[in-house]
Design an enzyme around this catalytic site. Structure first.
Site, PDB file in Angstrom:
ATOM      1  N   GLU A 165     -84.711  22.246   9.155  1.00 19.30           N
ATOM      2  CA  GLU A 165     -85.054  20.841   9.431  1.00 19.30           C
ATOM      3  C   GLU A 165     -86.379  20.387   8.818  1.00 19.30           C
ATOM      4  N   TYR A 167     -89.389  21.892   9.031  1.00 17.84           N
ATOM      5  CA  TYR A 167     -90.605  22.291   9.745  1.00 17.84           C
ATOM      6  C   TYR A 167     -91.303  23.433   8.970  1.00 17.84           C
ATOM      7  N   ARG A 215     -82.733  30.252  12.883  1.00 21.71           N
ATOM      8  CA  ARG A 215     -82.082  28.991  12.491  1.00 21.71           C
ATOM      9  C   ARG A 215     -82.372  28.768  11.016  1.00 21.71           C
ATOM     10  N   HIS A 253     -85.730  16.532   8.220  1.00 22.69           N
ATOM     11  CA  HIS A 253     -85.877  15.219   8.864  1.00 22.69           C
ATOM     12  C   HIS A 253     -86.150  14.119   7.844  1.00 22.69           C
ATOM     13  N   GLN A 340     -78.731   7.129  20.703  1.00 22.55           N
ATOM     14  CA  GLN A 340     -79.507   6.050  21.318  1.00 22.55           C
ATOM     15  C   GLN A 340     -80.405   6.504  22.470  1.00 22.55           C
TER      16      GLN A 340
HETATM   17  P1  FAD Z   1     -69.026  -6.060  28.805  1.00 19.14           P
HETATM   18  O1  FAD Z   1     -68.815  -4.889  27.950  1.00 19.14           O
HETATM   19  O2  FAD Z   1     -69.125  -7.379  28.151  1.00 19.14           O
HETATM   20  O3  FAD Z   1     -67.877  -6.079  29.893  1.00 19.14           O
HETATM   21  C1  FAD Z   1     -67.693  -7.152  30.791  1.00 19.14           C
HETATM   22  C2  FAD Z   1     -66.248  -7.156  31.262  1.00 19.14           C
HETATM   23  O4  FAD Z   1     -66.115  -8.053  32.327  1.00 19.14           O
HETATM   24  C3  FAD Z   1     -65.265  -7.585  30.195  1.00 19.14           C
HETATM   25  O5  FAD Z   1     -64.268  -6.603  30.040  1.00 19.14           O
HETATM   26  C4  FAD Z   1     -64.702  -8.896  30.737  1.00 19.14           C
HETATM   27  O6  FAD Z   1     -63.345  -9.098  30.371  1.00 19.14           O
HETATM   28  C5  FAD Z   1     -64.852  -8.697  32.219  1.00 19.14           C
HETATM   29  N1  FAD Z   1     -64.912  -9.930  33.003  1.00 19.14           N
HETATM   30  C6  FAD Z   1     -65.721 -10.990  32.832  1.00 19.14           C
HETATM   31  N2  FAD Z   1     -65.485 -11.923  33.780  1.00 19.14           N
HETATM   32  C7  FAD Z   1     -64.511 -11.435  34.586  1.00 19.14           C
HETATM   33  C8  FAD Z   1     -63.848 -11.922  35.771  1.00 19.14           C
HETATM   34  N3  FAD Z   1     -64.132 -13.107  36.336  1.00 19.14           N
HETATM   35  N4  FAD Z   1     -62.899 -11.137  36.345  1.00 19.14           N
HETATM   36  C9  FAD Z   1     -62.600  -9.925  35.794  1.00 19.14           C
HETATM   37  N5  FAD Z   1     -63.191  -9.441  34.689  1.00 19.14           N
HETATM   38  C10 FAD Z   1     -64.143 -10.178  34.104  1.00 19.14           C
HETATM   39  N6  FAD Z   1     -73.910  -0.948  22.481  1.00 19.14           N
HETATM   40  C11 FAD Z   1     -74.450   0.233  22.240  1.00 19.14           C
HETATM   41  O7  FAD Z   1     -75.133   0.767  23.114  1.00 19.14           O
HETATM   42  N7  FAD Z   1     -74.252   0.895  21.070  1.00 19.14           N
HETATM   43  C12 FAD Z   1     -73.494   0.386  20.094  1.00 19.14           C
HETATM   44  O8  FAD Z   1     -73.331   1.007  19.043  1.00 19.14           O
HETATM   45  C13 FAD Z   1     -72.899  -0.863  20.313  1.00 19.14           C
HETATM   46  N8  FAD Z   1     -72.135  -1.423  19.361  1.00 19.14           N
HETATM   47  C14 FAD Z   1     -71.562  -2.617  19.606  1.00 19.14           C
HETATM   48  C15 FAD Z   1     -70.771  -3.183  18.628  1.00 19.14           C
HETATM   49  C16 FAD Z   1     -70.160  -4.397  18.845  1.00 19.14           C
HETATM   50  C17 FAD Z   1     -69.327  -4.995  17.766  1.00 19.14           C
HETATM   51  C18 FAD Z   1     -70.334  -5.060  20.092  1.00 19.14           C
HETATM   52  C19 FAD Z   1     -69.657  -6.379  20.358  1.00 19.14           C
HETATM   53  C20 FAD Z   1     -71.134  -4.511  21.061  1.00 19.14           C
HETATM   54  C21 FAD Z   1     -71.765  -3.296  20.826  1.00 19.14           C
HETATM   55  N9  FAD Z   1     -72.594  -2.720  21.764  1.00 19.14           N
HETATM   56  C22 FAD Z   1     -73.143  -1.515  21.530  1.00 19.14           C
HETATM   57  C23 FAD Z   1     -72.960  -3.439  22.981  1.00 19.14           C
HETATM   58  C24 FAD Z   1     -72.217  -2.944  24.220  1.00 19.14           C
HETATM   59  O9  FAD Z   1     -70.843  -2.871  23.974  1.00 19.14           O
HETATM   60  C25 FAD Z   1     -72.535  -3.872  25.369  1.00 19.14           C
HETATM   61  O10 FAD Z   1     -73.922  -3.896  25.569  1.00 19.14           O
HETATM   62  C26 FAD Z   1     -71.853  -3.410  26.656  1.00 19.14           C
HETATM   63  O11 FAD Z   1     -70.464  -3.383  26.493  1.00 19.14           O
HETATM   64  C27 FAD Z   1     -72.210  -4.338  27.811  1.00 19.14           C
HETATM   65  O12 FAD Z   1     -71.582  -3.832  28.950  1.00 19.14           O
HETATM   66  P2  FAD Z   1     -71.216  -4.725  30.209  1.00 19.14           P
HETATM   67  O13 FAD Z   1     -70.409  -3.838  31.070  1.00 19.14           O
HETATM   68  O14 FAD Z   1     -72.444  -5.314  30.761  1.00 19.14           O
HETATM   69  O15 FAD Z   1     -70.358  -5.938  29.660  1.00 19.14           O
HETATM   70  P1  NAP Z   2     -79.489  -9.208  19.258  1.00 19.17           P
HETATM   71  O1  NAP Z   2     -79.740  -7.828  18.854  1.00 19.17           O
HETATM   72  O2  NAP Z   2     -80.367  -9.829  20.276  1.00 19.17           O
HETATM   73  O3  NAP Z   2     -79.526 -10.088  17.934  1.00 19.17           O
HETATM   74  C1  NAP Z   2     -79.320 -11.446  17.930  1.00 19.17           C
HETATM   75  C2  NAP Z   2     -79.616 -12.013  16.537  1.00 19.17           C
HETATM   76  O4  NAP Z   2     -79.380 -13.386  16.569  1.00 19.17           O
HETATM   77  C3  NAP Z   2     -81.023 -11.785  16.104  1.00 19.17           C
HETATM   78  O5  NAP Z   2     -81.002 -11.350  14.765  1.00 19.17           O
HETATM   79  C4  NAP Z   2     -81.683 -13.158  16.244  1.00 19.17           C
HETATM   80  O6  NAP Z   2     -82.569 -13.226  15.162  1.00 19.17           O
HETATM   81  C5  NAP Z   2     -80.514 -14.113  16.131  1.00 19.17           C
HETATM   82  N1  NAP Z   2     -80.623 -15.283  17.001  1.00 19.17           N
HETATM   83  C6  NAP Z   2     -80.976 -15.317  18.309  1.00 19.17           C
HETATM   84  N2  NAP Z   2     -80.941 -16.588  18.771  1.00 19.17           N
HETATM   85  C7  NAP Z   2     -80.546 -17.367  17.738  1.00 19.17           C
HETATM   86  C8  NAP Z   2     -80.319 -18.742  17.599  1.00 19.17           C
HETATM   87  N3  NAP Z   2     -80.504 -19.580  18.613  1.00 19.17           N
HETATM   88  N4  NAP Z   2     -79.943 -19.211  16.393  1.00 19.17           N
HETATM   89  C9  NAP Z   2     -79.765 -18.381  15.358  1.00 19.17           C
HETATM   90  N5  NAP Z   2     -79.970 -17.046  15.436  1.00 19.17           N
HETATM   91  C10 NAP Z   2     -80.352 -16.548  16.621  1.00 19.17           C
HETATM   92  O7  NAP Z   2     -78.026  -9.375  19.799  1.00 19.17           O
HETATM   93  P2  NAP Z   2     -76.631  -8.880  19.244  1.00 19.17           P
HETATM   94  O8  NAP Z   2     -76.653  -8.581  17.807  1.00 19.17           O
HETATM   95  O9  NAP Z   2     -75.666  -9.878  19.755  1.00 19.17           O
HETATM   96  O10 NAP Z   2     -76.399  -7.545  20.016  1.00 19.17           O
HETATM   97  C11 NAP Z   2     -76.245  -7.552  21.419  1.00 19.17           C
HETATM   98  C12 NAP Z   2     -76.673  -6.246  21.961  1.00 19.17           C
HETATM   99  O11 NAP Z   2     -75.724  -5.254  21.615  1.00 19.17           O
HETATM  100  C13 NAP Z   2     -77.996  -5.887  21.363  1.00 19.17           C
HETATM  101  O12 NAP Z   2     -79.014  -5.971  22.322  1.00 19.17           O
HETATM  102  C14 NAP Z   2     -77.805  -4.523  20.858  1.00 19.17           C
HETATM  103  O13 NAP Z   2     -78.731  -3.606  21.430  1.00 19.17           O
HETATM  104  C15 NAP Z   2     -76.400  -4.098  21.248  1.00 19.17           C
HETATM  105  N6  NAP Z   2     -75.804  -3.475  20.076  1.00 19.17           N
HETATM  106  C16 NAP Z   2     -76.317  -2.298  19.714  1.00 19.17           C
HETATM  107  C17 NAP Z   2     -75.843  -1.706  18.593  1.00 19.17           C
HETATM  108  C18 NAP Z   2     -76.410  -0.375  18.177  1.00 19.17           C
HETATM  109  O14 NAP Z   2     -76.078   0.129  17.137  1.00 19.17           O
HETATM  110  N7  NAP Z   2     -77.237   0.247  18.961  1.00 19.17           N
HETATM  111  C19 NAP Z   2     -74.869  -2.302  17.830  1.00 19.17           C
HETATM  112  C20 NAP Z   2     -74.378  -3.525  18.230  1.00 19.17           C
HETATM  113  C21 NAP Z   2     -74.879  -4.107  19.352  1.00 19.17           C
HETATM  114  P3  NAP Z   2     -83.573 -14.434  14.904  1.00 19.17           P
HETATM  115  O15 NAP Z   2     -83.936 -14.953  16.265  1.00 19.17           O
HETATM  116  O16 NAP Z   2     -84.702 -13.845  14.144  1.00 19.17           O
HETATM  117  O17 NAP Z   2     -82.796 -15.397  14.081  1.00 19.17           O
HETATM  118 FE1  SF4 Z   3     -77.129  11.341  22.380  1.00 19.34          FE
HETATM  119 FE2  SF4 Z   3     -75.526  10.889  24.446  1.00 19.34          FE
HETATM  120 FE3  SF4 Z   3     -75.351   9.341  22.263  1.00 19.34          FE
HETATM  121 FE4  SF4 Z   3     -74.516  11.905  22.257  1.00 19.34          FE
HETATM  122  S1  SF4 Z   3     -73.652  10.207  23.434  1.00 19.34           S
HETATM  123  S2  SF4 Z   3     -75.760  10.940  20.699  1.00 19.34           S
HETATM  124  S3  SF4 Z   3     -76.026  12.856  23.557  1.00 19.34           S
HETATM  125  S4  SF4 Z   3     -77.101   9.513  23.638  1.00 19.34           S
END
Ligand code: FAD
Ligand code: NAP
Ligand code: SF4
Length: 684
Positions: A165, A167, A215, A253, A340
């Site tokens: 890695e 080191y 390692r 790294h 993460q």
């Molecule tokens: P949600 O996942 O939004 O779930 C809410 C649920 O509530 C939904 O299934 C909805 O249908 C249900 N619901 C709402 N209202 C009602 C109601 N009245 N009755 C019954 N059901 C209802 N996060 C990461 O950590 N790593 C990633 O790599 C990552 N990649 C992402 C990529 C994409 C494209 C997207 C869109 C998101 C990604 N996220 C990622 C973000 C992550 O998926 C969300 O932060 C997470 O799913 C939020 O969890 P939650 O349970 O709060 O809400």
């Molecule tokens: P986000 O990370 O908060 O990004 C929102 C983007 O929209 C920012 O680039 C912001 O940039 C822009 N924005 C915010 N308000 C705006 C407005 N009024 N008009 C125009 N642009 C605006 O949110 P997200 O991409 O929706 O992701 C949601 C969550 O999912 C995130 O918090 C993230 O952690 C999680 N997620 C994580 C991963 C991962 O790989 N770990 C992948 C997907 C999602 P400016 O304000 O500079 O324009």
């Molecule tokens: Fe790390 Fe857990 Fe994500 Fe695996 S699932 S990479 S152990 S945070």
């Protein structure tokens, strides 16, 4: 037996391993925490109880110069031996076996006293190391030997000498970082002398029964580094010097090739370990992106290695081995390689944990024992927050009904899994489906439940995990037909045109850009071969550092990724994965634009101001990825009926929401819900 090779015992010196699963070393942050050794004892004991054959601790430095940070952990005196006893006693009480990893950070150390074979700054460290004198190199070898002796005194079954890695040891073996012309450098043989002496003298000090793992940097993946011939020569010399087995390290790294992220195909690097196995007689361990018992078994059956190293998969599920042995692999909480909560935390000075298992390294502070009183609980929303809450609360003895408006569980993870390179999230959905069934959660799919229904059913607690809705920004022309939301794009409801602007460069903006630009690599369809071609890994592993020229992929879309902030696009992405996402999109020809103002959308495309100058991006599709707002329409309606709901995940706070926080919040609430007196059904 389900996995006959995986569960075949192995004799290592005086130690018998019951199976072939080694828990790879991970820095937990607990090494430096005030109550860290007690917490590490609980952490490692839980993994030993879960059936892993041999544990390797996070790296501990053999001397002060080798610490990762100024207050980093060292093993050099009796007081430290007493602390380590807590760990070894706890692991042995569970019938486990454990090695301490001796890791000298060399030029990667983040303190002023860093040292290296030559005074060459690492590209990932602002600090320049001091060159060790010949006498200091000699003293450092002896420091390893002293630390190894202390390790046995502390009750460890042996040590792992960390030689990969990038080191200190790796810095000695590579021409890139070793410019010496003395007994410790000058040609490949003399560059190998440092690790070989460490292993030889450690074996002499510890005797024949102690386990010594080395390692080995099987692939350096940096320029001007070891060739495969040099790696194999080192493997043979370390074997002759007394190593019990060779573990695999892949990539420094500072390498620009991803080695453990989700985008790396499972088991992609194991083939490099096979060459080492063919060169030595001691057992060899394959590592990196091995996260299922099926793959582990296959690698052993194919003769690629004698053991497999699982590190992050044992954060995700301490009972990985026990579940595999019991023939229940579908119940394993699979590591999705997101980094993460583990490596991203470690690199930013936070305690290590796990996105899918927030109890990891928090065993003593996040207890999920039986509930003191069973309650009837409604959970609304089966995204990660709702699923984690429901499964944990039900396992603790609560009666849980989980309502989900969609016809499937998972919430936004169903979108995440559609992104190329994020398919692993399907495993999380599979795991939670099993948890909900096993714990007896009453799952009501296709039910957008109302406040009246919840009130009428008379639940003791109502938990809202309803997630988020996409934010609608104020931009003139937002009603133009070219404008779509990320939900429509990712669900396939609309097909984006050949020229696209993505508004918002957060996690979702990046994922949408990847979704729209991804093309298979010019490989032959084999995941590892494609990956190697895309990232420039020599598939023969013979070139210095095993590097090749990356194969370009012709862009098939014009794509702009925009944000208003002036900062670097993608600055908020994960420490270990942000650079991968940026590099992948740049290779696909994506143009990043920051500091922009959105002026309007019309038939000509998206009009922006960039550094005060107006510019029209001629695009067919504008995808809005401008963040999200909490989805809370039930809150006021419930309060009006005398019910104070608990809010978790996006329903609680949408800003900086991710699945890590959603699952942690769900689990934490489930661990304590019966103790939260002020919440619940106010009227009752
Ligand atoms: P949600 O996942 O939004 O779930 C809410 C649920 O509530 C939904 O299934 C909805 O249908 C249900 N619901 C709402 N209202 C009602 C109601 N009245 N009755 C019954 N059901 C209802 N996060 C990461 O950590 N790593 C990633 O790599 C990552 N990649 C992402 C990529 C994409 C494209 C997207 C869109 C998101 C990604 N996220 C990622 C973000 C992550 O998926 C969300 O932060 C997470 O799913 C939020 O969890 P939650 O349970 O709060 O809400
Ligand atoms: P986000 O990370 O908060 O990004 C929102 C983007 O929209 C920012 O680039 C912001 O940039 C822009 N924005 C915010 N308000 C705006 C407005 N009024 N008009 C125009 N642009 C605006 O949110 P997200 O991409 O929706 O992701 C949601 C969550 O999912 C995130 O918090 C993230 O952690 C999680 N997620 C994580 C991963 C991962 O790989 N770990 C992948 C997907 C999602 P400016 O304000 O500079 O324009
Ligand atoms: Fe790390 Fe857990 Fe994500 Fe695996 S699932 S990479 S152990 S945070």
């Amino acid at each position: 037996m389900s996995y006959p090779h995986l569960f075949t015992p192995l004799q290592l010196g005086g130690t018998t391993l019951p199976n072939r699963i080694l828990m790879g070393s991970m820095h937990l942050g607990l090494e430096e925490a005030p109550d860290g050794f007690e917490r590490m004892a609980a952490f490692y004991a839980e993994r030993a109880r879960g059936g892993v054959a041999l544990i390797v601790t996070g790296g501990i430095s053999p001397n002060r110069a080798g610490r990762p940070v100024r207050h980093g952990a060292v093993l050099e005196n009796e007081r430290e031996v007493t602390q380590h006893r807590l760990i070894t006693d706890a692991v042995h009480a569970e019938g486990g076996r454990i090695l301490v990893q001796l890791l000298h950070f060399g030029r990667y150390a983040a303190h002023a006293d860093l040292v290296a074979p030559s005074a060459l700054q690492a590209p990932i460290n602002p600090l320049t190391p001091r060159e060790l004198s010949g006498d200091e190199v000699e003293a450092t070898v002896e420091d390893y030997v002293r630390a190894a002796r202390l390790a046995l005194q502390a009750g460890y079954d042996g040590v792992e000498i960390m030689g990969s890695e990038g080191y200190l040891i790796n810095e000695f073996t590579a021409a890139r970082t070793n410019h010496r012309d003395d007994a410790w450098g000058g040609d490949a043989g003399r560059r190998r002398r440092f690790p070989v002496e460490i292993v030889r003298r450690t074996r002499a000090a510890l005797g024949p029964d102690a386990v010594i793992s080395y390692r080995l940097s099987v692939l350096d993946l940096v320029p001007d580094a070891s060739t495969q011939d040099e790696v194999l020569a080192l493997a043979r010399e370390v074997e002759a010097a007394g190593a019990s087995f060779l573990n695999s390290g892949i990539g420094w790294h500072e390498s620009r090739v991803p080695t453990i992220a989700m985008a790396v195909p499972r088991g992609a690097f194991a083939r490099a370990t096979a060459a080492v196995k063919a060169a030595v007689s001691v057992p060899v361990v394959a590592s990196n992106r091995i996260n299922t018992p099926e793959l582990a078994e296959q690698l052993l059956a194919d003769g690629v290695a004698d053991l497999v190293s699982l590190a992050r998969p044992l954060l995700a599920d301490p009972r990985f081995a026990a579940k595999a042995q019991a023939g229940r692999p579908e119940r394993i909480n699979t590591c999705v390689a997101c980094n993460q909560a583990c490596i991203d935390h470690a690199l930013s000075g936070r305690l290590t944990s796990c996105l899918v298992n927030p109890r990891a390294a928090h065993e003593t502070v996040l207890s999920v024992g039986p509930a003191t009183a069973s309650r009837r609980i409604a959970v609304v929303g089966a995204g990660p927050a709702g699923m984690a809450f429901a499964a944990t609360a039900a396992r603790r003895g609560h009666q849980v009904t989980l309502f989900e408006a969609a016809d499937t569980i998972g919430g936004q993870l169903n979108l995440a899994r559609r992104i190329p390179g994020k398919e692993e999230f399907a495993e999380t959905l599979r795991y939670f489906a099993g948890e909900l069934a096993e714990t007896g959660v009453q799952l009501r799919l296709g039910r957008a439940v109302t406040a009246d229904e919840l009130a009428d059913a008379g639940f003791d607690d109502v938990v809202l995990a309803t997630g988020v809705t996409p934010r609608v920004p104020q931009i003139p022309g937002l009603d133009h037909p070219s404008v779509v939301g990320y939900l429509e794009v990712l669900t396939g409801a609309v097909e984006a045109g050949p020229r696209v602007a993505v508004i918002g460069a957060g996690g979702i903006g990046f994922d949408v850009a990847e979704f729209l630009t991804h093309r298979p690599s010019p490989g032959d369809g084999d995941g590892a071969a494609d990956f190697f071609a895309r990232w420039g890994v020599d598939p023969t592993f013979r070139s210095p550092g095993a590097l090749a020229t990356p194969a370009g992929v012709a862009p098939h879309r014009t794509l702009y990724l925009l944000q208003r902030k002036a900062s670097k696009v993608g600055a908020g992405l994960g420490v270990t994965t942000g650079w991968i996402h940026r590099a992948a999109l740049q290779a696909a020809g994506v143009e990043f634009l920051s500091g922009v103002q959105y002026l309007g959308i019309d038939d000509k495309g998206l009009r922006i101001a960039e550094n005060g100058a107006e510019r029209v991006l001629a695009v067919d599709t504008v995808v809005i990825c401008a963040g999200q707002e909490p989805r809370r329409e039930l809150v006021d309606a419930l309060r009006a009926r005398g019910i104070e709901p608990h809010l978790i995940g996006g329903a609680d706070v949408a800003a900086e929401l991710d699945a890590k926080r959603a699952i942690r919040q769900g689990t934490e609430l489930a661990a304590t819900i019966e103790a939260i007196r002020e919440s619940g059904r106010v009227a009752s």
